[in-house]
Scaffold this active site. Sequence first.
Site, mmCIF file in Angstrom:
data_model
loop_
_atom_site.group_PDB
_atom_site.id
_atom_site.type_symbol
_atom_site.label_atom_id
_atom_site.label_comp_id
_atom_site.label_asym_id
_atom_site.label_seq_id
_atom_site.Cartn_x
_atom_site.Cartn_y
_atom_site.Cartn_z
ATOM 1 N N GLU A 125 -2.403 -7.988 12.842
ATOM 2 C CA GLU A 125 -2.108 -7.716 11.428
ATOM 3 C C GLU A 125 -0.640 -7.345 11.222
ATOM 4 O O GLU A 125 0.008 -7.783 10.283
ATOM 5 C CB GLU A 125 -3.014 -6.566 10.952
ATOM 6 C CG GLU A 125 -2.917 -6.275 9.473
ATOM 7 C CD GLU A 125 -3.778 -5.088 9.059
ATOM 8 O OE1 GLU A 125 -4.221 -4.312 9.933
ATOM 9 O OE2 GLU A 125 -4.017 -4.939 7.849
ATOM 10 N N ASP A 155 0.754 -1.255 0.000
ATOM 11 C CA ASP A 155 0.000 0.000 0.000
ATOM 12 C C ASP A 155 0.790 1.314 0.000
ATOM 13 O O ASP A 155 0.990 1.918 -1.037
ATOM 14 C CB ASP A 155 -0.989 -0.003 1.166
ATOM 15 C CG ASP A 155 -1.998 -1.148 1.075
ATOM 16 O OD1 ASP A 155 -1.765 -2.083 0.297
ATOM 17 O OD2 ASP A 155 -3.018 -1.106 1.783
HETATM 18 C C1 6A9 Z 1 -10.535 -1.628 3.847
HETATM 19 C C2 6A9 Z 1 -11.854 -1.215 5.867
HETATM 20 C C3 6A9 Z 1 -12.287 -2.158 9.173
HETATM 21 C C4 6A9 Z 1 -4.042 -4.369 3.553
HETATM 22 O O1 6A9 Z 1 -4.935 -8.328 4.384
HETATM 23 C C5 6A9 Z 1 -5.667 -7.742 3.381
HETATM 24 C C6 6A9 Z 1 -4.954 -6.516 2.838
HETATM 25 C C7 6A9 Z 1 -3.582 -6.896 2.297
HETATM 26 O O2 6A9 Z 1 -3.727 -7.647 1.130
HETATM 27 C C8 6A9 Z 1 -2.738 -5.700 1.973
HETATM 28 O O3 6A9 Z 1 -1.457 -6.122 1.608
HETATM 29 N N1 6A9 Z 1 -4.863 -5.512 3.890
HETATM 30 C C9 6A9 Z 1 -2.650 -4.778 3.150
HETATM 31 O O4 6A9 Z 1 -1.862 -3.677 2.854
HETATM 32 C C10 6A9 Z 1 -6.197 -5.064 4.370
HETATM 33 C C11 6A9 Z 1 -6.971 -4.332 3.310
HETATM 34 C C12 6A9 Z 1 -8.303 -3.847 3.710
HETATM 35 C C13 6A9 Z 1 -8.925 -3.005 2.622
HETATM 36 C C14 6A9 Z 1 -10.347 -2.687 2.833
HETATM 37 C C15 6A9 Z 1 -11.837 -1.742 4.470
HETATM 38 C C16 6A9 Z 1 -12.593 -2.092 6.776
HETATM 39 O O5 6A9 Z 1 -12.726 -1.492 8.019
#
Ligand code: 6A9
Length: 761
Positions: A731, A500
């Site tokens: 996380e 990101d």
């Molecule tokens: C947001 C908000 C609580 C971000 O683990 C899933 C992903 C990864 O693939 C990515 O590498 N996460 C990492 O940088 C989380 C992404 C969440 C996006 C949606 C919604 C919800 O509120």
Amino acid sequence: AVAEWNRWSEVSRLVTPHPAPPAVPPGSTGPLASPTYFWGTYRPHVYFGMKTRSPHAVVTGLMWLQHGGNLRHTSEQNNGVSRYGWLMHDGENFGVQEIRDEGLVLRTEFVKQPGGDHGGDWSWRVTVKMEGPAPLLSLFFYVATDGQGTLRPVLENGTRLAAVAGTAEELGDFTLTFLPPTGEGGEGHKYASYNFLAAGMPGLHRLTDLVRQSLRESSVFSPPGRPRRRYFGVSSTGGLPGETPRGQLLLHQVTLEPPAVLEVTLESGSAAGVRHGRLAGPALSAALAQHVATFERRFEDTFGLGARGVSLPQRRFAQAALSEMLGGIGFFHGHSLLRSEHREQAVPGIESMLFTAVPSRSCFPRGFLWDEGFHLLLLSRWDPALARDILAHWLDLLNADGWIPREQILGDEARARVPPEFVLQHSETANPPTLLLALERLLPDAPLPYLRRIFPRLRAWFEWLNRTQAGPEPFTFRWRGRDTDLERFLNPRTLSSGLDDYPRASHPSAEERHLDLRCWMALGARVLAALAERLGEPLAHYRDMAAALSDNDLLDRLHWAPELGTFADFGNHSAAVALRWHRAAPVPGRPPPAPQLRREVREAPRPQFVGALGYVSLFPLLLQLLRADSPRLPALLGSMRSEKQLWTPFGLRSLARDSPWYLRRNTEHDPPYWRGSIWVNINFLALRALHGYAQAAGPHRERAAELYRELRHNLVANVFQQYEATGFLWEHYRDSDGTGQGCHPFAGWSALVVLAMAEDY
Ligand code: 6A9
């Protein structure tokens, strides 16, 4: 007219499935072909629930309410439920979960039993205890249909829902029985009050609301010889007005004072002839005990932690980490919402079903493409057939172009949990092909017919990446879809990379070349070459590509930045940028405009290497593209081990402490994410690579071995310590003191710590 036609045909390809035969053969997920995977805890977004792997499945679940508190149903974080998670779960037949909710301890257990043609039977046991004074507690057991099937209540004394007789397409006839509660240890009769609700089901995402709205404080709990108490009971006079039902909901409310044991059985009509008595009471206890013993044995056989002398608390932790990933597997059905460059409005994607693990049951209870490759590394050790099935499901999401959307938000239930600005999937956006990392592991033991089925799809996916993410020069690659709003972000994000807000060129342009993507493509080509070889298919194309992308001299020419002494991205970049508060000129007679944080560029950008030492710089090492005798290895190992840069006592931080972007916010509302925190997935890749370099003959072998030992110790000790302190995997972890951060529970890639404990790379 030609342009119009092209636009039309591009949009239509977007929503057209890929023509290759499906990787999941039709019918193979159903109860006849895969009876033991038919029913499962495939609803990771609720604390406890089960459904079948059917497109319009019958779902079952649990809600509870401590009177005076809040109704609990969907998995959340920071709502007072201080801990929850599967302590044991075999991904197939059995699981044990513990939930702690403000003094209340719930244990939710399930066991499946084969028999008949429709996925067999199962039983639940919910044990409730109070630490401290016992308030009145209601447990709500429900069953609902969503689009097909019918349910018929069987009432006892007019208010106690004793059973539900149901029938559904793939499930056939079944009976769900709610047994009367008993005291602790399953002993004796337990006084309870009962309510029941039969209602139209407006959509699964509305279930909590539906039940909450139907609660009325008009029920009375009156145990013999003790004071009467009023409590909230479901009543059919409540409910949600004016919604057309999509199915039925039948709900059984039991109100009692803990401690108590409650059991529910589901009996499949077609198993009637082979069943030896109901799986409840002592029979259920015996089945549970047997599954626990089998689980313990299988866990030890798979990971060998006992044999290595790992302590019992650490072994319990590792079991819980694996179990949370297995208990987090979901079955989803529906379509994504897509954004195409060729259309204004959102385009509904292909109607699909997805069997997948999820990163987090609370925050992200849905599939994410590159997360899944990491999940499969662990799942493939526990149950290779399960891992292959999940991989095949992902490959069936491919469209005619060869694209798989990064985030799978399928159906209303999934959509209800995502803020609108994150819903649309952009058709130019990629995500690292970690599924190939998983395939590399699965390859040696995978049956040939399976590999033959997935090959055309993997080829199409890889070609899509190769074609659409090509860089400005041969053998370079560029992530598409970076943020374009230059004033808003300190550094425009690159969501497609998975990293990101990791700093890239300050001014996104077509001139960029991204190091991590190039390394992913090298890995992809290598795995496809190995797969083609295994299948006796032509492999020269992939072998040559893998060779070119692993050529250390070419890598040096394109990505070694002599002035930085490291590998780096290249692009139109200025290091002199900062966020500044801006106030627009006041307009007379109007309230003063709110100040805004905007980016200022103090030195014009120019084509150059991007000085942002961190995870991206390590990729040639992480994916083991550097030769063991590479003269670049010492520099990379040095940055890893330097406390001024990436080393911490808790693992490798994502961005060097001496980087100008270290722990910097990206906007007023975006705290640093991949700008210093410790992420387990990348630390796992680092361990795997160091382990590899420590084993290969070469001048840096000793150094790699030393880093490997220290890093493994630091990472495992911290993730374990945080689990002991908080009850969760997280996380990411704070680099200054190791504290878990971001979403929890997060038993997605953070659960890779199990493989690190087992030194199984
Ligand atoms: C947001 C908000 C609580 C971000 O683990 C899933 C992903 C990864 O693939 C990515 O590498 N996460 C990492 O940088 C989380 C992404 C969440 C996006 C949606 C919604 C919800 O509120």
